[in-house]
Design an enzyme around this catalytic site. Structure first.
Site, PDB file in Angstrom:
ATOM      1  CE  LYS A 112     -10.942  -7.537   1.973  1.00  0.00           C
ATOM      2  NZ  LYS A 112      -9.919  -6.581   1.485  1.00  0.00           N
ATOM      3  NE  ARG A 122      -2.631  -7.380  -4.389  1.00  0.00           N
ATOM      4  CZ  ARG A 122      -3.452  -7.758  -3.435  1.00  0.00           C
ATOM      5  NH1 ARG A 122      -2.986  -7.959  -2.223  1.00  0.00           N
ATOM      6  NH2 ARG A 122      -4.718  -7.976  -3.672  1.00  0.00           N
ATOM      7  CB  SER A 156      -4.439  -6.354   4.600  1.00  0.00           C
ATOM      8  OG  SER A 156      -4.065  -5.096   4.130  1.00  0.00           O
ATOM      9  CG  HIS A 196      -1.933  -1.032   1.308  1.00  0.00           C
ATOM     10  ND1 HIS A 196      -2.069  -1.863   2.398  1.00  0.00           N
ATOM     11  CD2 HIS A 196      -2.888  -1.414   0.428  1.00  0.00           C
ATOM     12  CE1 HIS A 196      -3.082  -2.701   2.184  1.00  0.00           C
ATOM     13  NE2 HIS A 196      -3.589  -2.450   0.995  1.00  0.00           N
TER      14      HIS A 196
END
Ligand code: PNS
Length: 160
Positions: free
Chosen positions: A41, A90, A128, A17
């Site tokens: 989440k 990514r 994360s 990040h």
């Protein structure tokens, strides 16, 4: 003045990040890191904890500030003149979900544009969720997050 908004859960913020923040801050006059709820989440850190950590991490970047999103991203972005949404990519696997969100955001508000920045290959494997997974089994996460975040991860581990 060109403003970009970088939304995400940042639970917690990783070096990947931070790489996107540094890249975006070079391109835009102002960058707002927007700490957001992701309803799918369950978070490790509260929004306020995440916000406080990121504020410490970006305090030396003059054109970066941190805010909390409480509502729809397009509503936040529409309040800032000509702001664009910045997202990090990514790998190809990120693309489908990001493509859906970008098109939905545009459908909700036709003025909103999303720009994608590629992360450094060094962080292509980092997320994360994987940091939380390593931490859950007491693995060492220090290489994957800024020191401020690592300190908070260890504090949280110690308080359990
Ligand atoms: O880091 P994440 O969890 O992939 O970020 C996802 C996030 C927070 C950017 C996304 O869930 C979001 O934009 N939430 C805000 C609410 C919203 O506008 N939802 C509609 C998105 S199409």
């Amino acid at each position: 003045m060109k403003t970009a908004v970088y939304p995400g859960s940042f639970d917690p913020l990783t070096n990947g990040h931070l790489d996107i923040i540094e890249r975006a801050a070079k391109i835009f006059d102002e960058l707002i890191v927007l700490v957001s709820v992701n309803s799918s989440k369950s978070p490790m850190f509260s929004l306020e904890e995440r916000c406080a950590m990121i504020e410490k991490i970006v305090q030396s970047c003059d054109n970066v500030r941190v805010d909390i999103l409480d509502g729809l991203l397009v509503d936040y972005v529409s309040r800032i003149d000509h702001a664009v949404i910045v997202k990090g990519l990514r790998a190809l696997s990120d693309f489908e979900a990001e493509f859906q969100m970008a098109l939905m955001n545009r459908d909700l508000d036709n003025h909103v544009e999303t720009m994608f920045l590629m992360t450094s290959v060094d962080y292509a494997f980092l997320s994360s969720s994987i940091v939380k997974e390593i931490n859950r089994y007491h693995g060492d996460t220090a290489r994957y997050v800024p020191p401020v975040v690592q300190t908070e991860i260890l504090k949280k581990r110690g308080s359990k």
